[in-house]
Design a protein around this motif. Sequence first.
Motif, PDB file in Angstrom:
ATOM      1  N   VAL A  40      65.198  59.487  40.032  1.00  0.00           N
ATOM      2  CA  VAL A  40      64.366  58.291  39.874  1.00  0.00           C
ATOM      3  C   VAL A  40      65.144  57.079  40.375  1.00  0.00           C
ATOM      4  N   ARG A  41      64.457  56.248  41.139  1.00  0.00           N
ATOM      5  CA  ARG A  41      65.011  54.956  41.540  1.00  0.00           C
ATOM      6  C   ARG A  41      64.001  53.892  41.137  1.00  0.00           C
ATOM      7  N   LEU A  42      64.468  52.839  40.489  1.00  0.00           N
ATOM      8  CA  LEU A  42      63.614  51.735  40.068  1.00  0.00           C
ATOM      9  C   LEU A  42      63.865  50.549  40.991  1.00  0.00           C
ATOM     10  N   ASP A  43      62.780  49.948  41.465  1.00  0.00           N
ATOM     11  CA  ASP A  43      62.895  48.783  42.330  1.00  0.00           C
ATOM     12  C   ASP A  43      62.157  47.623  41.687  1.00  0.00           C
ATOM     13  N   PRO A  44      62.884  46.702  41.031  1.00  0.00           N
ATOM     14  CA  PRO A  44      62.238  45.583  40.347  1.00  0.00           C
ATOM     15  C   PRO A  44      61.652  44.548  41.303  1.00  0.00           C
ATOM     16  N   ARG A  45      61.954  44.648  42.601  1.00  0.00           N
ATOM     17  CA  ARG A  45      61.471  43.658  43.576  1.00  0.00           C
ATOM     18  C   ARG A  45      60.065  43.950  44.068  1.00  0.00           C
ATOM     19  N   ARG A  46      59.552  45.111  43.797  1.00  0.00           N
ATOM     20  CA  ARG A  46      58.221  45.482  44.283  1.00  0.00           C
ATOM     21  C   ARG A  46      57.248  45.520  43.114  1.00  0.00           C
ATOM     22  N   GLY A  47      56.069  44.957  43.289  1.00  0.00           N
ATOM     23  CA  GLY A  47      55.067  44.950  42.234  1.00  0.00           C
ATOM     24  C   GLY A  47      55.373  43.914  41.172  1.00  0.00           C
ATOM     25  N   GLU A  49      55.923  44.307  37.911  1.00  0.00           N
ATOM     26  CA  GLU A  49      56.999  44.685  36.986  1.00  0.00           C
ATOM     27  C   GLU A  49      57.923  45.723  37.590  1.00  0.00           C
ATOM     28  N   GLY A  50      57.804  45.951  38.886  1.00  0.00           N
ATOM     29  CA  GLY A  50      58.656  46.924  39.552  1.00  0.00           C
ATOM     30  C   GLY A  50      57.919  48.216  39.857  1.00  0.00           C
ATOM     31  N   MET A  51      58.586  49.030  40.645  1.00  0.00           N
ATOM     32  CA  MET A  51      58.037  50.334  41.033  1.00  0.00           C
ATOM     33  C   MET A  51      59.104  51.387  40.771  1.00  0.00           C
ATOM     34  N   LEU A  68      54.935  50.154  37.725  1.00  0.00           N
ATOM     35  CA  LEU A  68      55.333  50.018  36.317  1.00  0.00           C
ATOM     36  C   LEU A  68      54.474  49.031  35.543  1.00  0.00           C
ATOM     37  N   ALA A  69      53.815  48.101  36.218  1.00  0.00           N
ATOM     38  CA  ALA A  69      52.951  47.144  35.527  1.00  0.00           C
ATOM     39  C   ALA A  69      51.645  47.796  35.082  1.00  0.00           C
TER      40      ALA A  69
END
Length: 145
Positions: A40-47, A49-51, A68-69
Amino acid sequence: MFAPSSCGGPKLLCVDLETDRIVRKIPSNVVPADGCPNDVRLDPRRGAEGMAFITDSGGDNGIVVVDLATGRSWRRLAGDPSALPDPDFLPVIDGRPFMNRPAGAAPTHYEVGSDGIALSDDRGPGVQAHGGRPGERRQGPALRR
């Protein structure tokens, strides 16, 4: 090699580390019963609340993308060469071929597809199959909805 999912299937959990309680569950209805979500990789810059980008090494392989939103998830690259194992790849460990060795049956090639994922500032998420074909790495646009 992978057992079917259990306990309601795969899900992404958000745990409050101070209270040790699950504060959010995001089920994934896009992982098949023979799927095996792992990296799993979390990217807080997309969406908003993140993707989350999750590799699935089972079944037809692929990437699960989760907003995530909203909790919405979708599947990408299922069956794509970048996510499938290379049938000619045979890992060797300590000089011996690493193979599946089921009791009472002949050994078979160990095959794992999408098993690694990385985030890049300039190109977004990228994935390549474990033991995959060189140059088959897929980038962000292939994973977006």
